[in-house]
Write a protein that holds these residues in place. Sequence first.
Motif, PDB file in Angstrom:
ATOM      1  N   VAL A 140      15.288 -14.728  -9.343  1.00 60.94           N
ATOM      2  CA  VAL A 140      14.757 -13.119  -8.963  1.00 60.94           C
ATOM      3  C   VAL A 140      15.508 -12.042  -9.797  1.00 60.94           C
ATOM      4  N   ASP A 141      16.816 -12.259  -9.785  1.00 63.87           N
ATOM      5  CA  ASP A 141      17.626 -11.238 -10.392  1.00 63.87           C
ATOM      6  C   ASP A 141      17.166 -11.411 -11.866  1.00 63.87           C
ATOM      7  N   ARG A 142      16.981 -12.559 -12.461  1.00 67.07           N
ATOM      8  CA  ARG A 142      16.637 -12.414 -13.913  1.00 67.07           C
ATOM      9  C   ARG A 142      15.392 -11.768 -14.201  1.00 67.07           C
ATOM     10  N   PHE A 143      14.483 -11.893 -13.320  1.00 61.35           N
ATOM     11  CA  PHE A 143      13.054 -11.439 -13.630  1.00 61.35           C
ATOM     12  C   PHE A 143      13.339  -9.852 -13.217  1.00 61.35           C
TER      13      PHE A 143
ATOM     14  N   SER B 193       0.917  -1.127   0.163  1.00 61.71           N
ATOM     15  CA  SER B 193       0.096   0.013   0.060  1.00 61.71           C
ATOM     16  C   SER B 193       0.716   1.145   0.121  1.00 61.71           C
ATOM     17  N   LYS B 194       2.283   1.297   0.458  1.00 62.09           N
ATOM     18  CA  LYS B 194       3.046   2.274   0.512  1.00 62.09           C
ATOM     19  C   LYS B 194       3.769   2.581  -1.102  1.00 62.09           C
ATOM     20  N   LEU B 195       3.549   1.705  -1.916  1.00 60.47           N
ATOM     21  CA  LEU B 195       4.241   1.638  -3.228  1.00 60.47           C
ATOM     22  C   LEU B 195       3.795   3.108  -4.033  1.00 60.47           C
ATOM     23  N   THR B 196       4.585   3.581  -4.520  1.00 58.32           N
ATOM     24  CA  THR B 196       4.123   4.829  -5.508  1.00 58.32           C
ATOM     25  C   THR B 196       3.283   4.232  -6.813  1.00 58.32           C
ATOM     26  N   ASP B 197       2.518   5.204  -7.377  1.00 57.60           N
ATOM     27  CA  ASP B 197       1.880   4.597  -8.504  1.00 57.60           C
ATOM     28  C   ASP B 197       2.681   4.031  -9.621  1.00 57.60           C
ATOM     29  N   GLU B 198       4.085   4.569  -9.901  1.00 56.24           N
ATOM     30  CA  GLU B 198       4.934   3.963 -10.638  1.00 56.24           C
ATOM     31  C   GLU B 198       5.215   2.564 -10.252  1.00 56.24           C
TER      32      GLU B 198
ATOM     33  N   VAL C 139       4.386  -6.445  -8.690  1.00 59.47           N
ATOM     34  CA  VAL C 139       4.931  -6.728  -7.731  1.00 59.47           C
ATOM     35  C   VAL C 139       5.639  -8.139  -7.824  1.00 59.47           C
ATOM     36  N   LEU C 140       6.953  -8.531  -7.596  1.00 59.59           N
ATOM     37  CA  LEU C 140       7.520  -9.551  -7.689  1.00 59.59           C
ATOM     38  C   LEU C 140       7.841 -10.278  -6.417  1.00 59.59           C
ATOM     39  N   THR C 141       7.771 -11.415  -6.106  1.00 60.34           N
ATOM     40  CA  THR C 141       8.208 -12.000  -4.849  1.00 60.34           C
ATOM     41  C   THR C 141       8.753 -13.278  -5.009  1.00 60.34           C
ATOM     42  N   LEU C 142       9.354 -13.895  -3.951  1.00 57.26           N
ATOM     43  CA  LEU C 142       9.695 -15.196  -3.821  1.00 57.26           C
ATOM     44  C   LEU C 142       9.355 -15.804  -2.567  1.00 57.26           C
TER      45      LEU C 142
ATOM     46  N   TYR D 264      10.488  -5.341 -12.390  1.00 53.74           N
ATOM     47  CA  TYR D 264       9.290  -5.656 -11.380  1.00 53.74           C
ATOM     48  C   TYR D 264       9.794  -4.699 -10.232  1.00 53.74           C
ATOM     49  N   THR D 265       8.947  -4.629  -9.106  1.00 51.35           N
ATOM     50  CA  THR D 265       9.113  -4.094  -7.934  1.00 51.35           C
ATOM     51  C   THR D 265       9.185  -5.054  -6.812  1.00 51.35           C
TER      52      THR D 265
END
Lengths: 322, 322
Positions: A132-135, A61-66, A72-75, A141-142
């Motif tokens: 993750v690095d590759r993606f 919820s704190k992310l900027t619009d950009e 969002v990317l996560t592992l 992604y964020t």
Amino acid sequence: MTMTYQHIEAARQRLKGQAHVTPVMTSRTLNQLVGADIFFKCENYQRVGAFKFRGAFNAMSKLTDEQKAKGVLTLSSGNHAQAVALVGRLLDIRTTVIMPDNAPATKRSATEAYGARVIDYDPDTTSREAVVDRFDREGNYTLVHPFDHEDIIAGQGTATLELAESIGHLDMLLVPCGGGGLLSGSAIAAKGLYPNCRVIGIEPEVADDATRSFHTKILQTVPNPPTIADGTRTPSLGNLTFPLILKYVDDMRTVTEEAIMEAVRFLFYRMKMVVEPSGALGLAALLSGSVKPVGKVGIIISGGNIDGPTMTLILNSEPVDH
Amino acid sequence: MTMTYQHIEAARQRLKGQAHVTPVMTSRTLNQLVGADIFFKCENYQRVGAFKFRGAFNAMSKLTDEQKAKGVLTLSSGNHAQAVALVGRLLDIRTTVIMPDNAPATKRSATEAYGARVIDYDPDTTSREAVVDRFDREGNYTLVHPFDHEDIIAGQGTATLELAESIGHLDMLLVPCGGGGLLSGSAIAAKGLYPNCRVIGIEPEVADDATRSFHTKILQTVPNPPTIADGTRTPSLGNLTFPLILKYVDDMRTVTEEAIMEAVRFLFYRMKMVVEPSGALGLAALLSGSVKPVGKVGIIISGGNIDGPTMTLILNSEPVDH
């Protein structure tokens, strides 16, 4: 930036009306058994069945619009994956979860059901960081890391704020430890409110990297620890969580696999709660005598996402009296 | 004496500080699934793990000193046995429980652990009424019947009063039905507060004596019904509960064994609650479509005393998609 109690307070404001204020449960039987007043903060009743919703919602919820527009990317192969996927749906953010291809099918399908794209990789041939690095490079992604992220840590700490609001002063707080996001957030919250509260992190004996890191002050690693507590299989603490734990946590203790299973059974039979093995670590420490409770003791039950075969195994592995 | 709402109010006063005010749980997933607002009153978190504590405490605390001195006798192989035993310990009343010799060893030992004397009998050769009569004659005990007793009925109704205090107006209330103590008490309470609340009793299809009694207005019996919901194996309603149910209950519905197991699994996986099969009857009626929910719907979860083998059976009997 240094993390403080105020970050957790701010996260609490963001989570209002979004995260459940989970119940606090007690057991007279347990209190008599251990000679202290035990208060369980039940994050198994949180959205997605685990505390992870708190951190994911706070961070996303704190992310900027950009940042949101990038997706969002996560592992994660576990509860953080589902949390990110659900928050993505709530906040209309595209989510991509990188998961080892040996993750349980149920976790994968639950994550997809919340609307995330799941990308799998072979953990035997590729490190998850490499994927993750590759993606991250390719897709721009964020990244929302499952624990080594200030907004994640702040979100996880809000469970302890609620516990304190509900029961007041705490003499001791027991918190499960995997990557240390929940433990560091909980410790900052507890010490901010009650500086004399003794905060103890609990780990499985076979996944004792954080305990050894804490005592040696050098980051230790246990790859693929063979513990039933899948939420604590993270190989080591993070760059952010390790120093926070050294600063705010009073001690670390370990428990055996048998003690974890006994605690899951106690929660099932005596307290009628479905708790995943990682969520039962605090109670395991009490029942096994690894921690001697004093006064008013809070225990964070981190989650309740346990599959049928694992619960069956635990219910049927009652120790035989000798 | 005619039972009224005031009896339940009076029971509520007696139970203050003794019975737990159990939590009310909700599920967004479920509400979306069924298109109504469902509120679970969770008596699985009551003392002894079931609503039975309410009735037993209400009835036994009202006994005269002379009645208390005689000691209390009851017949039960389940949750009422444990409730009477615990209340006996709390109020310093000797308790004797008559139990069939095929009752689960865990229930017997739990009842004995609370301090009751357990007398068993062979249900194949002796009726339980005959055993009770013999003890009643010989020992001059005070009999506290598990459901056909006004103070028991009044005590059981207090769960609904608490539910109403917590959530306000109710459009519908779903209550499991065995001997009818919980159902009649809940119906009197609900109608006393909200005369338009639709109260529906739920039974297993294979133990449908109360449903048939309700529709034919003639007491029907199903001896030893083969249901997994052991709390509803009572062969018929009682002399008190049958007319109360005819007067206060709007309808009775049945659910299959498969629907009961599906509801136990939903409560386990989605809501992280350990609920015994009888306690899942209300949800089973919703999930199976046996009851169409409207508006604000209360469901009484009667208890959570389920043994490991039964939970294992239910978790592993997931239906196969065709």
